[in-house]
Design a protein around this motif. Structure first.
Motif, PDB file in Angstrom:
ATOM      1  N   THR A   8      -4.931  -9.839   2.419  1.00 16.35           N
ATOM      2  CA  THR A   8      -4.148  -8.638   2.158  1.00 16.35           C
ATOM      3  C   THR A   8      -3.179  -8.915   1.006  1.00 16.35           C
ATOM      4  O   THR A   8      -2.362  -9.838   1.086  1.00 16.35           O
ATOM      5  N   ASN A  10      -0.577  -7.375  -0.120  1.00 15.39           N
ATOM      6  CA  ASN A  10       0.849  -7.032  -0.062  1.00 15.39           C
ATOM      7  C   ASN A  10       1.648  -7.833   0.966  1.00 15.39           C
ATOM      8  O   ASN A  10       2.761  -7.438   1.321  1.00 15.39           O
ATOM      9  N   ILE A 108      -4.086 -13.113   5.859  1.00 17.47           N
ATOM     10  CA  ILE A 108      -4.806 -12.067   6.580  1.00 17.47           C
ATOM     11  C   ILE A 108      -3.858 -11.494   7.633  1.00 17.47           C
ATOM     12  O   ILE A 108      -3.240 -12.251   8.392  1.00 17.47           O
ATOM     13  N   THR A 109      -3.728 -10.190   7.686  1.00 16.09           N
ATOM     14  CA  THR A 109      -2.931  -9.576   8.748  1.00 16.09           C
ATOM     15  C   THR A 109      -3.846  -9.148   9.879  1.00 16.09           C
ATOM     16  O   THR A 109      -5.041  -8.921   9.681  1.00 16.09           O
ATOM     17  N   THR A 111      -3.891  -6.378  11.306  1.00 11.10           N
ATOM     18  CA  THR A 111      -4.358  -5.017  11.032  1.00 11.10           C
ATOM     19  C   THR A 111      -5.581  -5.030  10.131  1.00 11.10           C
ATOM     20  O   THR A 111      -6.562  -4.320  10.375  1.00 11.10           O
ATOM     21  N   GLU A 112      -5.537  -5.858   9.090  1.00  8.15           N
ATOM     22  CA  GLU A 112      -6.673  -5.957   8.171  1.00  8.15           C
ATOM     23  C   GLU A 112      -7.883  -6.574   8.869  1.00  8.15           C
ATOM     24  O   GLU A 112      -9.029  -6.164   8.638  1.00  8.15           O
TER      25      GLU A 112
END
Length: 206
Positions: A8, A10, A108-109, A111-112
């Motif tokens: 991700t 951001n 990596i989140t 959510t992703e």
């Protein structure tokens, strides 16, 4: 799908001279509980909001705690399932990604990760879902495939789950048809136990 494909863009990184309050503010902004600490592209460790509160780091720099940080991570060429395993087992909201020389590549989140797993399982594709309970020693992917081919139905996604202490395998099939009546009848004819069917209720017939 590899770890490097899940990064991700951001997710901010912290520096050792950042204060704990900076980390907390970013965690609140991005709805996460962890952030990587990086110094000149070297991954130093992962800090959590719990660590900041437990060690009263809100008004202090993170460098005092850097050497004590755990360094959970995944290499960029690892599969998405391995990333999911690490995040699940360690209860992480963020998983740092490094290359072969341990240089920080991104993060990596959770959510992703969920978004990509959803795509991998064809969760967004139209179709119905059949859940089968199968004795573990009777599970045959080839037979399930043959049954579906015989009904002119494609399996878009398949996942299995074995409850702890059970010898029953729960197999969830995402199929490319909304009306699963024919598939249900065929599974029953082959002696499969159908634990659940999820489709348009107007198409479901007893």
């Amino acid at each position: 799908m590899l770890a490097k494909d899940l990064i991700t863009a951001n997710v901010p990184v912290l520096r050792p001279d950042d204060k704990g309050q900076t980390a907390l503010s970013w965690m609140e902004l991005f709805k996460i509980s962890h952030l990587p600490v990086v110094k000149e592209e070297e991954y130093l460790g992962l800090i959590s909001d719990k660590i900041i509160y437990d060690f009263n780091l809100a008004e202090s720099t993170l460098e005092k705690q850097v050497l004590q940080l755990h360094t959970p991570h995944i290499h960029e060429e690892k599969h998405i399932f391995e990333a999911a395993s690490v995040m699940y087992n360690l209860e992480l909201t963020v998983l740092p990604v490094v290359n072969e020389v341990h240089t920080y590549q991104g993060a990596i989140t959770v959510t992703e990760l969920a978004r990509h797993l959803s795509r991998l399982l064809s969760a967004n594709e139209p179709g119905g879902i059949v859940v089968l309970n199968i004795p573990e020693n009777s599970y045959s992917l080839s037979q399930i495939g043959q049954i579906m081919e015989g009904n002119d139905t494609r399996v878009l996604g398949l996942c299995t789950h074995k409850p702890p202490g059970s010898d029953i395998l729960q197999v969830s099939l995402k199929l490319d048809r909304l009306d699963l009546s024919a598939a249900i009848q065929t599974f029953e004819r082959y002696g499969y136990h159908i634990a659940g069917v999820y489709m348009d209720e107007s198409l479901l017939h007893d």
